[in-house]
Design a protein around this motif. Structure first.
Motif, PDB file in Angstrom:
ATOM      1  N   GLN A 161       0.830  -1.205   0.000  1.00  0.00           N
ATOM      2  CA  GLN A 161       0.000   0.000   0.000  1.00  0.00           C
ATOM      3  C   GLN A 161       0.866   1.257   0.000  1.00  0.00           C
ATOM      4  OE1 GLN A 161      -2.564  -0.572   3.390  1.00  0.00           O
ATOM      5  NE2 GLN A 161      -4.019  -1.796   2.228  1.00  0.00           N
ATOM      6  N   ILE A 162       1.956   1.234   0.752  1.00  0.00           N
ATOM      7  CA  ILE A 162       2.880   2.370   0.785  1.00  0.00           C
ATOM      8  C   ILE A 162       3.453   2.605  -0.603  1.00  0.00           C
ATOM      9  CG2 ILE A 162       5.149   3.118   1.626  1.00  0.00           C
ATOM     10  CD1 ILE A 162       4.367   1.762   4.329  1.00  0.00           C
ATOM     11  N   ALA A 163       3.871   1.537  -1.266  1.00  0.00           N
ATOM     12  CA  ALA A 163       4.419   1.660  -2.620  1.00  0.00           C
ATOM     13  C   ALA A 163       3.383   2.239  -3.583  1.00  0.00           C
ATOM     14  CB  ALA A 163       4.905   0.307  -3.116  1.00  0.00           C
ATOM     15  N   PHE A 164       2.129   1.816  -3.446  1.00  0.00           N
ATOM     16  CA  PHE A 164       1.058   2.325  -4.298  1.00  0.00           C
ATOM     17  C   PHE A 164       0.906   3.837  -4.141  1.00  0.00           C
ATOM     18  CE2 PHE A 164      -3.402   3.632  -4.627  1.00  0.00           C
ATOM     19  CZ  PHE A 164      -3.683   3.273  -5.929  1.00  0.00           C
ATOM     20  N   PHE A 165       0.842   4.305  -2.880  1.00  0.00           N
ATOM     21  CA  PHE A 165       0.657   5.734  -2.650  1.00  0.00           C
ATOM     22  C   PHE A 165       1.892   6.535  -3.045  1.00  0.00           C
ATOM     23  CE2 PHE A 165      -2.832   4.335   0.190  1.00  0.00           C
ATOM     24  CZ  PHE A 165      -3.831   5.126  -0.352  1.00  0.00           C
ATOM     25  N   GLU A 166       3.075   6.005  -2.795  1.00  0.00           N
ATOM     26  CA  GLU A 166       4.301   6.702  -3.204  1.00  0.00           C
ATOM     27  C   GLU A 166       4.337   6.852  -4.717  1.00  0.00           C
ATOM     28  OE1 GLU A 166       7.496   5.579   0.298  1.00  0.00           O
ATOM     29  OE2 GLU A 166       7.351   4.267  -1.442  1.00  0.00           O
ATOM     30  N   ASP A 167       3.929   5.805  -5.420  1.00  0.00           N
ATOM     31  CA  ASP A 167       3.913   5.842  -6.880  1.00  0.00           C
ATOM     32  C   ASP A 167       2.957   6.914  -7.399  1.00  0.00           C
ATOM     33  OD1 ASP A 167       4.662   4.832  -9.477  1.00  0.00           O
ATOM     34  OD2 ASP A 167       2.655   3.925  -9.572  1.00  0.00           O
ATOM     35  N   HIS A 168       1.809   7.057  -6.753  1.00  0.00           N
ATOM     36  CA  HIS A 168       0.825   8.049  -7.194  1.00  0.00           C
ATOM     37  C   HIS A 168       1.186   9.471  -6.792  1.00  0.00           C
ATOM     38  CE1 HIS A 168      -1.586   4.567  -8.199  1.00  0.00           C
ATOM     39  NE2 HIS A 168      -2.353   5.367  -8.890  1.00  0.00           N
ATOM     40  N   LEU A 169       1.968   9.609  -5.738  1.00  0.00           N
ATOM     41  CA  LEU A 169       2.350  10.955  -5.280  1.00  0.00           C
ATOM     42  C   LEU A 169       3.626  11.461  -5.937  1.00  0.00           C
ATOM     43  CD1 LEU A 169       1.541  10.716  -1.471  1.00  0.00           C
ATOM     44  CD2 LEU A 169       0.346  12.089  -3.194  1.00  0.00           C
ATOM     45  N   THR A 170       4.424  10.559  -6.500  1.00  0.00           N
ATOM     46  CA  THR A 170       5.662  10.944  -7.153  1.00  0.00           C
ATOM     47  C   THR A 170       5.364  11.281  -8.606  1.00  0.00           C
ATOM     48  OG1 THR A 170       6.871   9.442  -5.722  1.00  0.00           O
ATOM     49  CG2 THR A 170       8.023  10.242  -7.677  1.00  0.00           C
ATOM     50  N   PRO A 171       5.715  12.476  -9.038  1.00  0.00           N
ATOM     51  CA  PRO A 171       5.439  12.831 -10.428  1.00  0.00           C
ATOM     52  C   PRO A 171       6.277  12.004 -11.395  1.00  0.00           C
ATOM     53  CG  PRO A 171       6.709  14.542  -9.357  1.00  0.00           C
ATOM     54  CD  PRO A 171       6.369  13.532  -8.311  1.00  0.00           C
ATOM     55  N   ASP A 172       5.694  11.700 -12.541  1.00  0.00           N
ATOM     56  CA  ASP A 172       6.429  10.975 -13.578  1.00  0.00           C
ATOM     57  C   ASP A 172       7.425  11.920 -14.220  1.00  0.00           C
ATOM     58  OD1 ASP A 172       4.990   8.668 -13.155  1.00  0.00           O
ATOM     59  OD2 ASP A 172       3.462   9.171 -14.669  1.00  0.00           O
ATOM     60  N   ILE A 173       8.660  11.466 -14.299  1.00  0.00           N
ATOM     61  CA  ILE A 173       9.702  12.275 -14.917  1.00  0.00           C
ATOM     62  C   ILE A 173      10.169  11.531 -16.160  1.00  0.00           C
ATOM     63  CG2 ILE A 173      12.011  13.234 -14.666  1.00  0.00           C
ATOM     64  CD1 ILE A 173      11.465  13.370 -11.643  1.00  0.00           C
ATOM     65  N   ILE A 174      10.002  12.168 -17.292  1.00  0.00           N
ATOM     66  CA  ILE A 174      10.421  11.560 -18.543  1.00  0.00           C
ATOM     67  C   ILE A 174      11.850  12.023 -18.798  1.00  0.00           C
ATOM     68  CG2 ILE A 174      10.018  11.403 -21.018  1.00  0.00           C
ATOM     69  CD1 ILE A 174       7.049  12.017 -20.396  1.00  0.00           C
ATOM     70  N   ALA A 175      12.738  11.053 -18.886  1.00  0.00           N
ATOM     71  CA  ALA A 175      14.157  11.382 -19.085  1.00  0.00           C
ATOM     72  C   ALA A 175      14.526  11.258 -20.533  1.00  0.00           C
ATOM     73  CB  ALA A 175      15.028  10.468 -18.239  1.00  0.00           C
TER      74      ALA A 175
END
Length: 65
Positions: free
Chosen positions: A51-65
């Motif tokens: 669950q922590i990983a799920f929320f961290e994934d949704h709160l971290t903006p996607d960065i396109i490199a």
């Protein structure tokens, strides 16, 4: 669920995860730990980790490199 709610939920999940760590360590250190209880707590801890990983994934903006 907005970002603020997600951040609060994430903080609560992290706190519960740390508390389970402490509880598991205390059970193991005490003489003759209840293996079933330890297994249940570890299973709950893994669920919290997901669950922590799920929320961290949704709160971290996607960065396109």
């Amino acid at each position: 669920m907005n970002e603020e709610d997600m951040a609060k939920r994430l903080a609560a999940l992290r706190s519960e995860h740390r508390d389970l760590d402490t509880a598991i360590a205390a059970l193991v250190e005490s003489g003759g730990p209840d293996q079933l209880q330890v297994a249940r707590l570890k299973k709950r801890k893994l669920l919290l980790k997901d669950q922590i990983a799920f929320f961290e994934d949704h709160l971290t903006p996607d960065i396109i490199a």
